[in-house]
Design a protein around this motif. Structure first.
Motif, PDB file in Angstrom:
ATOM      1  N   LEU A 220       0.812  -1.214   0.000  1.00  0.00           N
ATOM      2  CA  LEU A 220       0.000   0.000   0.000  1.00  0.00           C
ATOM      3  C   LEU A 220       0.844   1.262   0.000  1.00  0.00           C
ATOM      4  N   SER A 221       2.108   1.141   0.493  1.00  0.00           N
ATOM      5  CA  SER A 221       2.904   2.367   0.554  1.00  0.00           C
ATOM      6  C   SER A 221       3.728   2.585  -0.719  1.00  0.00           C
ATOM      7  N   ARG A 222       3.576   1.717  -1.697  1.00  0.00           N
ATOM      8  CA  ARG A 222       4.251   1.979  -2.982  1.00  0.00           C
ATOM      9  C   ARG A 222       3.613   3.221  -3.622  1.00  0.00           C
ATOM     10  N   SER A 223       4.449   3.977  -4.313  1.00  0.00           N
ATOM     11  CA  SER A 223       3.947   5.264  -4.810  1.00  0.00           C
ATOM     12  C   SER A 223       2.819   5.075  -5.816  1.00  0.00           C
ATOM     13  N   ALA A 224       2.873   4.017  -6.643  1.00  0.00           N
ATOM     14  CA  ALA A 224       1.796   3.799  -7.625  1.00  0.00           C
ATOM     15  C   ALA A 224       0.478   3.530  -6.913  1.00  0.00           C
ATOM     16  N   SER A 225       0.545   2.758  -5.835  1.00  0.00           N
ATOM     17  CA  SER A 225      -0.687   2.457  -5.087  1.00  0.00           C
ATOM     18  C   SER A 225      -1.243   3.718  -4.469  1.00  0.00           C
ATOM     19  N   ILE A 226      -0.356   4.513  -3.883  1.00  0.00           N
ATOM     20  CA  ILE A 226      -0.821   5.740  -3.223  1.00  0.00           C
ATOM     21  C   ILE A 226      -1.437   6.675  -4.253  1.00  0.00           C
ATOM     22  N   ARG A 227      -0.750   6.820  -5.417  1.00  0.00           N
ATOM     23  CA  ARG A 227      -1.279   7.720  -6.436  1.00  0.00           C
ATOM     24  C   ARG A 227      -2.669   7.241  -6.902  1.00  0.00           C
ATOM     25  N   ALA A 228      -2.793   5.927  -7.118  1.00  0.00           N
ATOM     26  CA  ALA A 228      -4.085   5.400  -7.579  1.00  0.00           C
ATOM     27  C   ALA A 228      -5.160   5.606  -6.515  1.00  0.00           C
ATOM     28  N   THR A 229      -4.779   5.440  -5.235  1.00  0.00           N
ATOM     29  CA  THR A 229      -5.754   5.634  -4.162  1.00  0.00           C
ATOM     30  C   THR A 229      -6.226   7.087  -4.131  1.00  0.00           C
ATOM     31  N   VAL A 230      -5.257   8.005  -4.230  1.00  0.00           N
ATOM     32  CA  VAL A 230      -5.610   9.424  -4.237  1.00  0.00           C
ATOM     33  C   VAL A 230      -6.517   9.734  -5.428  1.00  0.00           C
ATOM     34  N   ASN A 231      -6.134   9.225  -6.620  1.00  0.00           N
ATOM     35  CA  ASN A 231      -6.958   9.453  -7.811  1.00  0.00           C
ATOM     36  C   ASN A 231      -8.369   8.916  -7.617  1.00  0.00           C
TER      37      ASN A 231
ATOM     38  N   GLY B 230      -8.677  11.662 -19.431  1.00  0.00           N
ATOM     39  CA  GLY B 230      -8.040  12.152 -18.214  1.00  0.00           C
ATOM     40  C   GLY B 230      -9.007  12.449 -17.085  1.00  0.00           C
ATOM     41  N   ARG B 231      -8.480  13.127 -16.072  1.00  0.00           N
ATOM     42  CA  ARG B 231      -9.189  13.317 -14.808  1.00  0.00           C
ATOM     43  C   ARG B 231     -10.557  13.974 -14.987  1.00  0.00           C
ATOM     44  N   GLY B 232     -10.569  15.113 -15.708  1.00  0.00           N
ATOM     45  CA  GLY B 232     -11.809  15.866 -15.850  1.00  0.00           C
ATOM     46  C   GLY B 232     -12.903  15.034 -16.503  1.00  0.00           C
ATOM     47  N   GLY B 233     -12.547  14.344 -17.577  1.00  0.00           N
ATOM     48  CA  GLY B 233     -13.522  13.524 -18.298  1.00  0.00           C
ATOM     49  C   GLY B 233     -14.055  12.402 -17.427  1.00  0.00           C
ATOM     50  N   ILE B 234     -13.147  11.792 -16.661  1.00  0.00           N
ATOM     51  CA  ILE B 234     -13.577  10.686 -15.785  1.00  0.00           C
ATOM     52  C   ILE B 234     -14.577  11.210 -14.752  1.00  0.00           C
ATOM     53  N   ILE B 235     -14.240  12.354 -14.148  1.00  0.00           N
ATOM     54  CA  ILE B 235     -15.152  12.934 -13.146  1.00  0.00           C
ATOM     55  C   ILE B 235     -16.507  13.227 -13.771  1.00  0.00           C
ATOM     56  N   LEU B 236     -16.487  13.884 -14.932  1.00  0.00           N
ATOM     57  CA  LEU B 236     -17.748  14.252 -15.580  1.00  0.00           C
ATOM     58  C   LEU B 236     -18.592  13.010 -15.879  1.00  0.00           C
ATOM     59  N   LEU B 237     -17.933  12.002 -16.482  1.00  0.00           N
ATOM     60  CA  LEU B 237     -18.711  10.833 -16.908  1.00  0.00           C
ATOM     61  C   LEU B 237     -19.193   9.989 -15.738  1.00  0.00           C
ATOM     62  N   LEU B 238     -18.348   9.847 -14.707  1.00  0.00           N
ATOM     63  CA  LEU B 238     -18.831   9.135 -13.516  1.00  0.00           C
ATOM     64  C   LEU B 238     -20.011   9.893 -12.917  1.00  0.00           C
TER      65      LEU B 238
ATOM     66  N   ASN C 120      -2.403   7.045 -18.870  1.00  0.00           N
ATOM     67  CA  ASN C 120      -1.755   6.533 -17.677  1.00  0.00           C
ATOM     68  C   ASN C 120      -2.259   7.225 -16.402  1.00  0.00           C
ATOM     69  N   TYR C 121      -3.518   7.655 -16.422  1.00  0.00           N
ATOM     70  CA  TYR C 121      -4.151   8.177 -15.215  1.00  0.00           C
ATOM     71  C   TYR C 121      -4.925   7.014 -14.604  1.00  0.00           C
ATOM     72  N   LEU C 122      -4.416   6.477 -13.498  1.00  0.00           N
ATOM     73  CA  LEU C 122      -4.966   5.214 -12.986  1.00  0.00           C
ATOM     74  C   LEU C 122      -5.715   5.386 -11.680  1.00  0.00           C
ATOM     75  N   THR C 123      -6.846   4.700 -11.593  1.00  0.00           N
ATOM     76  CA  THR C 123      -7.539   4.562 -10.315  1.00  0.00           C
ATOM     77  C   THR C 123      -7.247   3.157  -9.812  1.00  0.00           C
ATOM     78  N   LEU C 124      -7.712   2.826  -8.632  1.00  0.00           N
ATOM     79  CA  LEU C 124      -7.379   1.500  -8.079  1.00  0.00           C
ATOM     80  C   LEU C 124      -7.840   0.357  -8.986  1.00  0.00           C
ATOM     81  N   PRO C 125      -9.100   0.371  -9.473  1.00  0.00           N
ATOM     82  CA  PRO C 125      -9.487  -0.750 -10.350  1.00  0.00           C
ATOM     83  C   PRO C 125      -8.632  -0.839 -11.616  1.00  0.00           C
ATOM     84  N   THR C 126      -8.286   0.289 -12.229  1.00  0.00           N
ATOM     85  CA  THR C 126      -7.488   0.199 -13.452  1.00  0.00           C
ATOM     86  C   THR C 126      -6.037  -0.161 -13.137  1.00  0.00           C
TER      87      THR C 126
END
Lengths: 588, 343
Positions: A77-88, A169-177, A253-259
């Motif tokens: 969980l403390s790997r940077s990729a995991s943290i970034r995905a969690t934050v995203n 990217g981020r904005g599109g994901i937020i809008l569509l979700l 390469n904008y990743l959330t936990l599932p991706t």
């Protein structure tokens, strides 16, 4: 308790039927195995189903995540990729939930509390996105806003070619979700508005408050638990969503936990399983907390019962026409335009061309429906898998729904929570659990399910069990228990009572549950994205792979066909609506 | 507390689906009068109350005046009426004090005045000590008192009560009925009270408005309504009366050819109003019937009797009477001046 008390008269009636040779008389009535059935059988069917479909997969997942001790878990969980995905994940889930709540809340207010016209049509129009798969939504919006948007090109508004599609990217994901889950917020808040008694608002007005002040001082506080629950629901669904961040985030390469989980498994294979299990537990944890909050808030603070006297609609006055135009304009923007763009893209010979009389072609449909092996196979696979899951769950839901409806107290709460778990948790989590369970050959029979239809089917059974069970349980609960007691009084044994008296009453609900399972499974991408192998691809997988590989026009054709199938089934189900328990159909 | 007079003129109510809940009616209610609107469900009594409240508007030709104010077009929040709802409609998210003070807080009344009013109202309706309770912690009777206190906090010109006791169980209902009657007397406010229960109407009303199928059937004091019902409907609705066909001629009332009492007002076909207390078993009596059922109530024995060639009636007798189901009995009038209804 209840099964013992119901069970007791069964034995006495058996002896009354033919005191001399009860065994013989029974075997004449029903097959031998069934003659053993008594009122406790459905209960055991339910318990066994819950253990196999819910306890096993998640038990296995927890063992994989925590088995090696807590340190590897923390390390992962403390790997940077995991943290970034969690934050995203938190980032997109929070913002998109605000969008859903804003749009869904405004709609719920207009439909549930004002004198706007055409409420039924508005409800249907805004609940449709609920029935459209997230990956289809994502694909449709990509077609709408891209530089090669056939729709924007034909009106000369397309962005210059070569520029990036703003939906990535981020904005599109937020809008569509946000758009995808507006319907969830809408349904929850409309139920909340229905629970506000009209005379409470009238009482506030008798105290001297204007309609609007009465609503905001007295109505809004009563709506608060529903707002909290709606937010939690949208949040949970966004956390677990795979289709939208997969199509819109992974290319950048904008990743959330599932991706992130998907990408790790796709790139590094099943050797990564123990590590992704950790991530899967994390996703479950986030989603689980949200689910528990919404369930708790609704159970504790919100009476889901409708008020005796509904809210008197607020008069919009001169704002009525602008409000109506606004609502339909929003619907065109959120639903009609993306779907039109999707259809336009599916009618082009290749991506990026403008749509006109010369370029118009049905070739993509011919290609995906008849020529390409992989798509025809995917149609077959999706129909077969969704159909088998629907049929099996329908049959399973009859005894287990009966048992659940007759239970009360803690046993019922625990069993219901367990049945809900695989559906409430993100599909990606269930897929990981399934891989963990079946990656090695089954003991005793030495057959491996991994890479076969079997593993996808079992995942569907686990995930969608609750969809079949809910309406059937509700229908059994609505049957008067005296009906069964009267049948027992007439001398009918349990099997007789169940098949002749009870089941006929709940068949419409069971059918509806089956169609709901079919719809959801047919639309599904997340589970099969991780569990498919060559030969067992589903429609979701094919759509995703086409888009990933740049075959956008083919992906669009697949998407349009899926939407048509789904809409046909929705219409079919809607025509059954009057014979179903209330609340069975999510869009009603 | 002030009390306004109410003048309703040609008030009718047609709902959008075409149902006529109320036929055009006019009604004058004096300041400080206690009027009970009584009728079976669906008779239009609640619609009438809601028109007075300002929750419904009457059809175009109707008008509602409080004293000299035309309030026809005013919504309830501008009419200064207090209302007690059948379901109480207490605000579930507020405490008892929050509910009672809601109208004062809307008007931004200073805190000290709020405190005084709360204390007054709580003591008036008898809920001292409950001010900080939540609504779900109250019993039905307590909720009813809070609802009344909130309605009074408006300092209403008119107090409207929509079946305020219906949601309570029978024993509590009777106690609160007496209590409410004395509270209303102390208040001296114009009060309109809607109910389907005639005992409530009798106990509370200066005047009763009996309604039937959207129209007023009779207006009068409880005494007038009981003693001089204006129509078969009113007679049957009040006091379980049976109507026995009779004929008036030669200065007397005749049932089945038998003269049963003297009567000189009218001639022709009439009805004899027979309430349970009006007839007694009497071997010399002019009427005869068969007892179909007899029920012992402790203080009396109630006989269900079908008159020979006549309607079924109810007769209350002393509890020790020996008459039972299956017997045939003769009946006579208790007094010589029966209530007569002309059709």
């Amino acid at each position: 308790m209840s099964d013992q008390t119901i069970g007791a008269p069964v034995h006495t009636t058996r002896h009354h039927v033919e005191p001399k040779d009860p065994a013989k008389s029974l075997s004449q009535r029903v097959p031998f195995a069934l003659s053993r059935m008594d009122a406790s059988t459905p209960y055991w069917v339910l318990v066994i189903a819950v253990v196999l479909l819910a306890v096993f997969p998640f038990g296995r997942l927890l063992i994989a995540a925590f088995g090696p001790g807590i340190e590897p878990f923390i390390a992962e969980l403390s790997r940077s990729a995991s943290i970034r995905a969690t934050v995203n994940t938190f980032d997109v889930a929070l913002w998109s939930s605000f969008i859903s709540l804003g749009l869904g809340g405004a709609l719920a207010f207009l439909v549930g509390a004002t004198d706007m016209r055409g409420k039924r049509a508005v409800s249907v129009a805004f609940l449709l996105p609920l029935m459209i798969a997230p990956q289809v939504t994502a694909l449709a919006w990509l077609q709408l806003f891209g530089p090669s948007s056939a729709l924007l090109q034909s009106i000369g508004l397309a962005p210059p070619s070569g520029s990036a599609n703003p939906i990535y990217g981020r904005g599109g994901i937020i809008l569509l979700l946000g758009v995808q889950h507006t319907a969830l917020a809408f349904i929850t808040l409309r139920a909340g508005l229905r629970a506000i008694p009209g005379d409470v608002i009238e009482a506030a007005r008798a105290c001297g408050a204007s309609s609007w002040r009465a609503f905001s001082f007295v109505g809004l506080p009563m709506l608060a638990p529903f707002l909290a629950a709606a937010f939690a629901l949208c949040f949970v669904s966004s956390v677990g969503n795979f289709g939208i961040p997969a199509l819109l985030g992974m290319p950048e390469n904008y990743l959330t936990l599932p991706t992130l989980i998907y990408q790790r498994l796709a790139s590094f294979g099943t050797g990564m399983i123990p590590r992704v299990a950790t991530l899967a537990v994390l996703v479950s944890f986030i989603a689980g907390i949200g689910t528990i909050i919404s369930a708790f808030v609704l159970a504790r603070y919100a009476t889901r019962i409708e008020a005796d006297k509904p809210l008197a609609p607020f008069r919009l006055g001169r704002a009525r026409l602008p409000a109506e135009l606004g609502v339909w304009g929003l619907n065109v923007l959120l639903l009609v335009a993306p779907l039109t763009a999707l259809i336009a893209a599916s009618l082009l010979p290749s991506y990026g061309m403008p749509l006109n009389a010369e370029t118009f072609t049905l070739g993509n449909y011919a290609e995906v429906l008849f020529r390409q092996d992989v798509t025809t196979r995917a149609f077959m696979n999706s129909f077969m898998l969704a159909g088998s899951a629907a049929l099996l769950l329908m049959m399973l839901s009859l005894p287990s729904g009966y048992a659940l409806s007759r239970l009360s107290g803690r046993r019922r709460v625990v069993l219901e929570a367990l049945v809900e778990t695989p559906y409430a948790l993100p599909g990606i989590v269930l897929a990981i659990a399934m891989i963990l369970l079946f990656i090695r050959p089954l003991p005793l029979v030495n057959v491996s399910l991994y890479g076969t239809y079997g593993i996808i089917l079992i995942a569907y059974l686990s995930s969608f069990y609750v969809l079949a069970l809910r309406p059937v349980t509700a229908a059994f609960s609505q049957l008067d228990p005296r009906l069964e007691e009267a049948a027992a009084m007439c001398g009918a044994g349990f099997w007789h009572r169940f098949t002749r008296v009870l089941v006929p009453g709940v068949l419409p609900a069971a059918a509806a549950g089956g169609v709901l399972v079919f719809l959801t499974a047919f639309n599904e991408l997340t589970v099969s994205a991780l569990l498919w192998s060559s030969g067992t691809e589903t429609l979701g997988v094919v759509l995703f792979n086409f888009e990933d590989g740049g075959y956008t026009t083919l992906a669009s054709a697949v998407a349009v066909v899926t939407v048509l199938v789904v809409l046909t089934l929705v219409a079919l189900l809607d025509s059954l609506a009057h014979r179903l328990p209330r609340g069975t159909l999510p869009w009603r | 507390m002030g009390g306004a007079g109410i003048h309703l003129t040609d008030c009718a109510k047609t709902f959008p689906d075409g149902t006529r809940a109320l036929l055009p009616l006019s009604l004058e209610i004096a300041p400080r009068e206690k009027v009970v609107i009584l009728g079976p469900s669906g008779c239009g009594k609640t619609t009438l109350l809601r028109i007075i409240a300002g929750l419904e508007t009457p059809d175009l030709e109707g008008s509602v005046y409080f004293d000299d104010d035309d309030v026809t077009g005013l919504p309830i929040e501008a009419r200064r009426v207090g209302m007690v709802f059948q379901s109480y409609a207490l605000f579930p998210t507020l405490t008892v004090a929050g509910n009672i003070l809601f109208p004062l807080r809307l008007k931004k009344v200073p805190k000290e005045i709020q405190e005084t009013r709360l204390a007054q109202l709580a003591s008036f309706v008898g809920i001292e000590g409950l001010e900080h309770r939540h609504i779900h912690e109250l019993s039905g009777g307590q909720k009813q008192r809070v609802a009344l206190a909130r309605a009074l906090a408006v300092e209403p010109r008119i107090l409207l009560l929509d079946e305020p006791l219906t949601a309570l169980d029978a024993a509590l209902r009777e106690r609160l009925r007496a209590e409410l009657s004395s509270l209303l007397d102390q208040l001296g406010v114009t009060a309109i009270y809607v109910t389907h229960d005639q005992a409530e109407a009798m106990a509370l009303a200066d005047r009763i408005v009996v309604m039937d199928r959207g129209a007023i059937a009779q207006v009068g004091t409880p005494f007038e309504i009981y003693e001089k019902p204006a129509s078969p409907f009113v007679a049957k609705f009040i006091g379980a009366a049976a109507l026995i066909p009779a004929h008036a001629h030669d200065g007397g009332i005749h049932v089945q050819g038998q003269r049963i009492a003297s009567y000189a007002d009218k001639r022709g076909d009439v009805f004899l109003v027979a309430r349970p207390e009006d007839l007694v078993p009497d071997d010399e009596g002019p009427l005869q019937g068969e007892v179909t059922a007899a029920t012992y109530f402790g203080d009396r024995k109630r006989l269900h009797i079908t008159l020979t060639d006549g309607p079924p009636i109810i007769v209350d007798t002393p509890p020790d009477t020996s008459i039972d189901a299956g017997d045939t009995t003769r009946l006579g009038l208790v007094n010589d001046t029966p209530r007569i209804l002309t059709p």
